[in-house]
Design a protein around this motif. Structure first.
Motif, PDB file in Angstrom:
ATOM      1  N   UNK A 107       0.845  -1.197   0.000  1.00 34.25           N
ATOM      2  CA  UNK A 107       0.000   0.000   0.000  1.00 34.25           C
ATOM      3  C   UNK A 107       0.882   1.249   0.000  1.00 34.25           C
ATOM      4  N   UNK A 108       0.508   2.213  -0.839  1.00 28.46           N
ATOM      5  CA  UNK A 108       1.234   3.482  -0.951  1.00 28.46           C
ATOM      6  C   UNK A 108       0.271   4.643  -0.717  1.00 28.46           C
ATOM      7  N   UNK A 109       0.711   5.604   0.081  1.00 25.04           N
ATOM      8  CA  UNK A 109      -0.014   6.857   0.264  1.00 25.04           C
ATOM      9  C   UNK A 109       0.948   7.960  -0.152  1.00 25.04           C
ATOM     10  N   UNK A 110       0.538   8.730  -1.161  1.00 20.64           N
ATOM     11  CA  UNK A 110       1.393   9.779  -1.720  1.00 20.64           C
ATOM     12  C   UNK A 110       2.759   9.221  -2.104  1.00 20.64           C
ATOM     13  N   UNK A 111       2.742   8.041  -2.727  1.00 21.53           N
ATOM     14  CA  UNK A 111       3.931   7.322  -3.206  1.00 21.53           C
ATOM     15  C   UNK A 111       4.875   6.875  -2.105  1.00 21.53           C
ATOM     16  N   UNK A 112       4.416   6.848  -0.862  1.00 27.16           N
ATOM     17  CA  UNK A 112       5.210   6.346   0.260  1.00 27.16           C
ATOM     18  C   UNK A 112       4.656   4.991   0.676  1.00 27.16           C
ATOM     19  N   UNK A 113       5.520   3.979   0.733  1.00 27.77           N
ATOM     20  CA  UNK A 113       5.149   2.637   1.153  1.00 27.77           C
ATOM     21  C   UNK A 113       4.742   2.681   2.623  1.00 27.77           C
ATOM     22  N   UNK A 114       3.491   2.312   2.918  1.00 28.08           N
ATOM     23  CA  UNK A 114       3.048   2.314   4.318  1.00 28.08           C
ATOM     24  C   UNK A 114       2.842   0.905   4.864  1.00 28.08           C
ATOM     25  N   UNK A 115       2.880  -0.115   4.013  1.00 33.32           N
ATOM     26  CA  UNK A 115       2.725  -1.475   4.516  1.00 33.32           C
ATOM     27  C   UNK A 115       2.561  -2.495   3.423  1.00 33.32           C
ATOM     28  N   UNK A 116       3.061  -3.685   3.674  1.00 37.13           N
ATOM     29  CA  UNK A 116       2.902  -4.819   2.779  1.00 37.13           C
ATOM     30  C   UNK A 116       1.836  -5.723   3.382  1.00 37.13           C
ATOM     31  N   UNK A 117       0.787  -5.976   2.622  1.00 43.99           N
ATOM     32  CA  UNK A 117      -0.417  -6.613   3.148  1.00 43.99           C
ATOM     33  C   UNK A 117      -0.707  -7.966   2.523  1.00 43.99           C
ATOM     34  N   UNK A 118      -1.159  -8.882   3.354  1.00 41.20           N
ATOM     35  CA  UNK A 118      -1.825 -10.102   2.928  1.00 41.20           C
ATOM     36  C   UNK A 118      -3.296  -9.913   3.313  1.00 41.20           C
ATOM     37  N   UNK A 119      -4.180 -10.787   2.858  1.00 44.11           N
ATOM     38  CA  UNK A 119      -5.569 -10.679   3.306  1.00 44.11           C
ATOM     39  C   UNK A 119      -5.630 -10.726   4.832  1.00 44.11           C
TER      40      UNK A 119
END
Length: 151
Positions: A62-74
């Motif tokens: 997930x990216x907010x304003x092109x900043x990686x905020x987290x790698x997610x699984x379901x």
């Protein structure tokens, strides 16, 4: 024979993927589950609901304003604190590419929650969207684990 081999490889990639996830501390997660506002800022959540089997193993960042905020699984969520104003949210999935961009406007003390995932029970399009209702959004975060960015 080639078609069967290709089908097995494609299925394995969609199921297994590179689903490395780093989780935040349980204390921070418990605090974030409370969905409390941050004074003068927006406390932004990106939640990936539990999903169908297909595509569940894919690494989704997930990216907010092109900043990686987290790698997610379901069943995971990411969180960041942002200034009030307009923010662009998108996800990248490996394999799978980049989603479209959702732009949201936040206000001070807002607690927006954004849905990310793959439509069509894992067979559709990589998507970033708003939840249909606030209760559904809150259930997603409160039932999910807090994920951090990974490299």
């Amino acid at each position: 024979m080639k078609i069967r081999f290709f089908t097995v490889v494609l299925f394995s990639a969609s199921v297994c993927g590179c689903a490395t996830v780093q989780y935040g501390s349980r204390d921070v997660e418990a605090d974030l589950h409370r969905l409390q506002p941050v004074a003068g800022k927006a406390s932004l959540y990106v939640c990936r609901e539990s999903a169908a089997f297909v595509g569940a193993g894919n690494r989704t960042t997930a990216f907010v304003d092109n900043k990686n905020i987290g790698t997610l699984k379901p069943g995971n969520f990411a969180h960041t604190v942002v200034e009030p104003g307009s923010h662009d949210i998108h996800i990248d999935r490996s394999p799978g590419g980049k989603s479209g961009t959702l732009t949201i406007d936040t206000k001070a003390n807002d607690v927006p929650i954004v849905w990310v995932g793959v439509t069509g029970h894992g067979w559709g399009v990589l998507t970033v969207d708003e939840f249909e209702d606030r209760a559904e959004a809150e259930r997603c975060v409160q039932g999910a684990k807090y994920a951090l960015p990974t490299e």
